[in-house]
Design a protein around this motif. Sequence first.
Motif, PDB file in Angstrom:
ATOM      1  N   THR A  10       0.830  -1.205   0.000  1.00 13.25           N
ATOM      2  CA  THR A  10       0.000   0.000   0.000  1.00 13.25           C
ATOM      3  C   THR A  10       0.863   1.254   0.000  1.00 13.25           C
ATOM      4  O   THR A  10       0.585   2.219  -0.723  1.00 13.25           O
ATOM      5  N   THR A  11       1.918   1.246   0.797  1.00 14.14           N
ATOM      6  CA  THR A  11       2.821   2.390   0.851  1.00 14.14           C
ATOM      7  C   THR A  11       3.514   2.608  -0.489  1.00 14.14           C
ATOM      8  O   THR A  11       3.661   3.749  -0.947  1.00 14.14           O
ATOM      9  N   LEU A  12       3.935   1.537  -1.129  1.00  9.31           N
ATOM     10  CA  LEU A  12       4.561   1.663  -2.442  1.00  9.31           C
ATOM     11  C   LEU A  12       3.592   2.207  -3.479  1.00  9.31           C
ATOM     12  O   LEU A  12       3.965   3.030  -4.324  1.00  9.31           O
ATOM     13  N   ALA A  13       2.352   1.752  -3.422  1.00  7.55           N
ATOM     14  CA  ALA A  13       1.349   2.259  -4.365  1.00  7.55           C
ATOM     15  C   ALA A  13       1.098   3.746  -4.149  1.00  7.55           C
ATOM     16  O   ALA A  13       0.967   4.509  -5.120  1.00  7.55           O
ATOM     17  N   LEU A  14       1.059   4.173  -2.916  1.00  2.99           N
ATOM     18  CA  LEU A  14       0.884   5.595  -2.626  1.00  2.99           C
ATOM     19  C   LEU A  14       2.084   6.406  -3.112  1.00  2.99           C
ATOM     20  O   LEU A  14       1.920   7.484  -3.688  1.00  2.99           O
ATOM     21  N   ALA A  15       3.281   5.885  -2.914  1.00  2.45           N
ATOM     22  CA  ALA A  15       4.483   6.571  -3.394  1.00  2.45           C
ATOM     23  C   ALA A  15       4.500   6.654  -4.920  1.00  2.45           C
ATOM     24  O   ALA A  15       4.973   7.642  -5.493  1.00  2.45           O
ATOM     25  N   MET A  16       3.965   5.631  -5.573  1.00  2.88           N
ATOM     26  CA  MET A  16       3.876   5.666  -7.032  1.00  2.88           C
ATOM     27  C   MET A  16       2.910   6.753  -7.492  1.00  2.88           C
ATOM     28  O   MET A  16       3.158   7.420  -8.494  1.00  2.88           O
ATOM     29  N   LEU A  17       1.826   6.940  -6.751  1.00  2.00           N
ATOM     30  CA  LEU A  17       0.887   8.008  -7.100  1.00  2.00           C
ATOM     31  C   LEU A  17       1.527   9.382  -6.938  1.00  2.00           C
ATOM     32  O   LEU A  17       1.306  10.278  -7.751  1.00  2.00           O
ATOM     33  N   LEU A  18       2.332   9.546  -5.900  1.00  2.00           N
ATOM     34  CA  LEU A  18       3.030  10.815  -5.715  1.00  2.00           C
ATOM     35  C   LEU A  18       4.058  11.046  -6.823  1.00  2.00           C
ATOM     36  O   LEU A  18       4.242  12.182  -7.282  1.00  2.00           O
ATOM     37  N   SER A  19       4.709   9.990  -7.268  1.00  5.77           N
ATOM     38  CA  SER A  19       5.651  10.116  -8.381  1.00  5.77           C
ATOM     39  C   SER A  19       4.917  10.429  -9.678  1.00  5.77           C
ATOM     40  O   SER A  19       5.436  11.159 -10.534  1.00  5.77           O
ATOM     41  N   LEU A  20       3.711   9.907  -9.823  1.00  2.00           N
ATOM     42  CA  LEU A  20       2.908  10.216 -11.000  1.00  2.00           C
ATOM     43  C   LEU A  20       2.570  11.700 -11.052  1.00  2.00           C
ATOM     44  O   LEU A  20       2.532  12.295 -12.134  1.00  2.00           O
ATOM     45  N   PHE A  21       2.371  12.307  -9.902  1.00  2.00           N
ATOM     46  CA  PHE A  21       2.141  13.752  -9.854  1.00  2.00           C
ATOM     47  C   PHE A  21       3.351  14.490 -10.426  1.00  2.00           C
ATOM     48  O   PHE A  21       3.199  15.461 -11.172  1.00  2.00           O
ATOM     49  N   ARG A  22       4.564  14.037 -10.117  1.00  2.80           N
ATOM     50  CA  ARG A  22       5.783  14.666 -10.644  1.00  2.80           C
ATOM     51  C   ARG A  22       5.871  14.480 -12.152  1.00  2.80           C
ATOM     52  O   ARG A  22       6.305  15.368 -12.869  1.00  2.80           O
ATOM     53  N   VAL A  23       5.428  13.344 -12.639  1.00  3.44           N
ATOM     54  CA  VAL A  23       5.460  13.104 -14.081  1.00  3.44           C
ATOM     55  C   VAL A  23       4.476  14.025 -14.792  1.00  3.44           C
ATOM     56  O   VAL A  23       4.784  14.600 -15.837  1.00  3.44           O
ATOM     57  N   LEU A  24       3.308  14.192 -14.233  1.00  7.63           N
ATOM     58  CA  LEU A  24       2.291  15.012 -14.891  1.00  7.63           C
ATOM     59  C   LEU A  24       2.535  16.505 -14.744  1.00  7.63           C
ATOM     60  O   LEU A  24       2.221  17.277 -15.645  1.00  7.63           O
ATOM     61  N   ARG A  25       3.093  16.936 -13.615  1.00 11.64           N
ATOM     62  CA  ARG A  25       3.251  18.359 -13.350  1.00 11.64           C
ATOM     63  C   ARG A  25       4.698  18.838 -13.348  1.00 11.64           C
ATOM     64  O   ARG A  25       4.952  19.973 -12.983  1.00 11.64           O
ATOM     65  N   GLY A  26       5.641  17.994 -13.745  1.00 11.78           N
ATOM     66  CA  GLY A  26       7.046  18.369 -13.690  1.00 11.78           C
ATOM     67  C   GLY A  26       7.328  19.621 -14.508  1.00 11.78           C
ATOM     68  O   GLY A  26       6.876  19.727 -15.641  1.00 11.78           O
ATOM     69  N   PRO A  27       8.055  20.571 -13.942  1.00 12.97           N
ATOM     70  CA  PRO A  27       8.317  21.789 -14.705  1.00 12.97           C
ATOM     71  C   PRO A  27       9.249  21.558 -15.898  1.00 12.97           C
ATOM     72  O   PRO A  27       9.138  22.243 -16.902  1.00 12.97           O
ATOM     73  N   THR A  28      10.133  20.577 -15.810  1.00 13.69           N
ATOM     74  CA  THR A  28      11.037  20.299 -16.927  1.00 13.69           C
ATOM     75  C   THR A  28      10.891  18.846 -17.362  1.00 13.69           C
ATOM     76  O   THR A  28      10.313  18.015 -16.661  1.00 13.69           O
ATOM     77  N   VAL A  29      11.441  18.568 -18.509  1.00 13.06           N
ATOM     78  CA  VAL A  29      11.411  17.202 -19.043  1.00 13.06           C
ATOM     79  C   VAL A  29      12.209  16.270 -18.142  1.00 13.06           C
ATOM     80  O   VAL A  29      11.840  15.116 -17.929  1.00 13.06           O
ATOM     81  N   PHE A  30      13.296  16.773 -17.571  1.00 18.49           N
ATOM     82  CA  PHE A  30      14.138  15.922 -16.734  1.00 18.49           C
ATOM     83  C   PHE A  30      13.438  15.555 -15.430  1.00 18.49           C
ATOM     84  O   PHE A  30      13.660  14.475 -14.891  1.00 18.49           O
ATOM     85  N   ASP A  31      12.587  16.446 -14.906  1.00 16.67           N
ATOM     86  CA  ASP A  31      11.771  16.087 -13.743  1.00 16.67           C
ATOM     87  C   ASP A  31      10.799  14.964 -14.097  1.00 16.67           C
ATOM     88  O   ASP A  31      10.566  14.058 -13.300  1.00 16.67           O
ATOM     89  N   ARG A  32      10.253  15.037 -15.270  1.00 12.00           N
ATOM     90  CA  ARG A  32       9.310  13.998 -15.708  1.00 12.00           C
ATOM     91  C   ARG A  32      10.016  12.659 -15.915  1.00 12.00           C
ATOM     92  O   ARG A  32       9.489  11.603 -15.559  1.00 12.00           O
ATOM     93  N   LEU A  33      11.214  12.694 -16.492  1.00 10.01           N
ATOM     94  CA  LEU A  33      11.980  11.455 -16.662  1.00 10.01           C
ATOM     95  C   LEU A  33      12.376  10.858 -15.318  1.00 10.01           C
ATOM     96  O   LEU A  33      12.359   9.637 -15.138  1.00 10.01           O
ATOM     97  N   THR A  34      12.719  11.719 -14.364  1.00 11.58           N
ATOM     98  CA  THR A  34      13.051  11.231 -13.028  1.00 11.58           C
ATOM     99  C   THR A  34      11.829  10.584 -12.387  1.00 11.58           C
ATOM    100  O   THR A  34      11.934   9.532 -11.739  1.00 11.58           O
ATOM    101  N   GLY A  35      10.658  11.194 -12.568  1.00 11.31           N
ATOM    102  CA  GLY A  35       9.426  10.615 -12.041  1.00 11.31           C
ATOM    103  C   GLY A  35       9.129   9.255 -12.660  1.00 11.31           C
ATOM    104  O   GLY A  35       8.695   8.326 -11.969  1.00 11.31           O
ATOM    105  N   LEU A  36       9.383   9.127 -13.949  1.00 16.73           N
ATOM    106  CA  LEU A  36       9.179   7.828 -14.604  1.00 16.73           C
ATOM    107  C   LEU A  36      10.134   6.780 -14.056  1.00 16.73           C
ATOM    108  O   LEU A  36       9.768   5.620 -13.864  1.00 16.73           O
ATOM    109  N   GLY A  37      11.367   7.189 -13.794  1.00 20.07           N
ATOM    110  CA  GLY A  37      12.332   6.259 -13.202  1.00 20.07           C
ATOM    111  C   GLY A  37      11.908   5.818 -11.814  1.00 20.07           C
ATOM    112  O   GLY A  37      12.054   4.651 -11.442  1.00 20.07           O
ATOM    113  N   LEU A  38      11.365   6.756 -11.042  1.00 15.83           N
ATOM    114  CA  LEU A  38      10.878   6.417  -9.701  1.00 15.83           C
ATOM    115  C   LEU A  38       9.716   5.439  -9.768  1.00 15.83           C
ATOM    116  O   LEU A  38       9.650   4.486  -8.983  1.00 15.83           O
ATOM    117  N   ILE A  39       8.812   5.676 -10.688  1.00 23.11           N
ATOM    118  CA  ILE A  39       7.673   4.764 -10.830  1.00 23.11           C
ATOM    119  C   ILE A  39       8.150   3.373 -11.242  1.00 23.11           C
ATOM    120  O   ILE A  39       7.669   2.360 -10.731  1.00 23.11           O
TER     121      ILE A  39
END
Length: 90
Positions: A10-39
């Motif tokens: 459950t904790t991992l799933a919640l952390a994945m949702l928070l990383s998805l927020f970074r992917v969708l709202r990342g100010p730069t492309v590199f933030d989005r790529l980092t979010g994808l790596g985290l997921i």
Amino acid sequence: MQMLLFGAATTLALAMLLSLFRVLRGPTVFDRLTGLGLIGTKTVVLLVVLGFLTGRVDIFVDITLSYTLISVIGSLILAKYFEQKGSEEL
């Protein structure tokens, strides 16, 4: 033991949702790529935890290895694409 693993999943799933927020709202492309790596990383760990929950770790480890390979190759392809795209703009 089952409750601990369920809590970890459950904790991992919640952390994945928070990383998805970074992917969708990342100010730069590199933030989005980092979010994808985290997921991708959290998905690998979640699959192993699910393997322990179901008692079929051997099958889930095979799935995890396949997913990891696809995730790493996909991240490298995206990074290379955005690196080339950025150098053309200069």
